[in-house]
Design a protein around this motif. Structure first.
Motif, PDB file in Angstrom:
ATOM      1  N   THR A 161      50.291  32.714  36.964  1.00 29.29           N
ATOM      2  CA  THR A 161      49.640  33.882  36.379  1.00 29.29           C
ATOM      3  C   THR A 161      48.138  33.839  36.623  1.00 29.29           C
ATOM      4  O   THR A 161      47.497  32.807  36.432  1.00 29.29           O
ATOM      5  N   PHE A 162      47.610  34.956  37.052  1.00 29.07           N
ATOM      6  CA  PHE A 162      46.174  35.097  37.313  1.00 29.07           C
ATOM      7  C   PHE A 162      45.586  36.011  36.255  1.00 29.07           C
ATOM      8  O   PHE A 162      46.071  37.124  36.048  1.00 29.07           O
ATOM      9  N   THR A 163      44.547  35.546  35.573  1.00 25.06           N
ATOM     10  CA  THR A 163      43.875  36.341  34.551  1.00 25.06           C
ATOM     11  C   THR A 163      42.488  36.712  35.042  1.00 25.06           C
ATOM     12  O   THR A 163      41.688  35.828  35.397  1.00 25.06           O
ATOM     13  N   ALA A 164      42.198  37.993  35.089  1.00 24.48           N
ATOM     14  CA  ALA A 164      40.877  38.437  35.532  1.00 24.48           C
ATOM     15  C   ALA A 164      39.805  37.940  34.576  1.00 24.48           C
ATOM     16  O   ALA A 164      39.992  37.930  33.357  1.00 24.48           O
ATOM     17  N   ALA A 165      38.693  37.532  35.132  1.00 23.94           N
ATOM     18  CA  ALA A 165      37.564  37.085  34.317  1.00 23.94           C
ATOM     19  C   ALA A 165      36.893  38.280  33.645  1.00 23.94           C
ATOM     20  O   ALA A 165      37.146  39.446  33.986  1.00 23.94           O
ATOM     21  N   GLU A 166      36.042  37.973  32.706  1.00 29.09           N
ATOM     22  CA  GLU A 166      35.289  38.985  31.979  1.00 29.09           C
ATOM     23  C   GLU A 166      34.507  39.879  32.939  1.00 29.09           C
ATOM     24  O   GLU A 166      34.096  39.443  34.013  1.00 29.09           O
ATOM     25  N   GLY A 167      34.302  41.116  32.524  1.00 26.78           N
ATOM     26  CA  GLY A 167      33.701  42.112  33.402  1.00 26.78           C
ATOM     27  C   GLY A 167      32.362  41.718  33.989  1.00 26.78           C
ATOM     28  O   GLY A 167      32.052  42.065  35.138  1.00 26.78           O
ATOM     29  N   TYR A 168      31.543  40.990  33.247  1.00 22.92           N
ATOM     30  CA  TYR A 168      30.216  40.663  33.758  1.00 22.92           C
ATOM     31  C   TYR A 168      30.267  39.664  34.915  1.00 22.92           C
ATOM     32  O   TYR A 168      29.284  39.501  35.646  1.00 22.92           O
TER      33      TYR A 168
END
Length: 199
Positions: A161-168
């Motif tokens: 599973t790949f979790t996108a990092a925070e928007g910044y």
């Protein structure tokens, strides 16, 4: 590389492949691949400058903690690595070529992190979803090892599973160019790559 948590990332599942032979790429087709190369700001920038790459997303993968945050991953102990999910056009660049080029953007003989970023979450890895990807990654590592005349420490790991990092964190190198360039230079990334790959 110390940065502060601002927002939670979105969950993205890594695609799992089958053992069936892959069909020839068709125009307009998209494929994804996941690589970890230390600081994901730098890895994202490196892939964005490769022909055939359509999109990149910085994130976390490799561990079992659900919905990890930057604060958790950077503290260590989650099993996750900073990574980048690459969307590419397989008619313009193959998975094998992505893997080959990726290895030339990392210190492939360093298993303890990358450049100034130390610890497991910053080590380099190629995440594979199919036997064909594993074969291509293995061949790329074998080629790099022969060129460097050293054992390559970059790992080949199963896609998770790949979790996108925070928007910044997304497109950081574009949105914060001055800070990014200073960080990259101060970390010695390009200096080490030039010495290692003699380029």
């Amino acid at each position: 590389m110390r940065r502060f948590l601002i927002a939670s990332g979105a969950l993205i599942l890594a695609a799992c492949g089958s053992d069936a032979p892959a069909a020839a790429p068709q125009a307009g087709q998209r494929a994804t691949a996941v690589f970890a190369g230390g600081c994901f700001w730098c890895t994202e920038s490196d892939f964005d400058h490769m022909p055939g790459v359509l999109d990149t997303v910085s994130g976390y993968t490799g561990g079992t903690l659900r919905n990890p945050t930057y604060k958790q991953v950077s503290a260590g102990g989650t099993g996750h690595l900073e990574a980048v999910r690459v969307t590419y056009d397989p008619t313009r660049i193959s998975y094998a070529e992505l893997a080959r080029r990726f290895l030339r953007t990392v210190d492939a003989v360093d298993g303890g992190g990358q450049f100034c970023d130390r610890s497991d979450q910053y080590r380099s890895a190629i995440f594979v979803a199919t036997p064909a990807e594993r074969a291509a990654a293995t061949a790329a590592i074998r080629q790099a090892s022969a060129q460097l005349k050293q054992k390559v420490a970059t790992e080949i790991l199963p896609a998770r599973t790949f979790t996108a990092a925070e928007g910044y964190h997304q497109d950081y190198y574009r949105k914060n160019a001055v800070r990014y360039k200073f960080y990259r230079w101060n970390c010695g990334r390009d200096q080490r790559l030039k010495a290692l790959w003699q380029r």
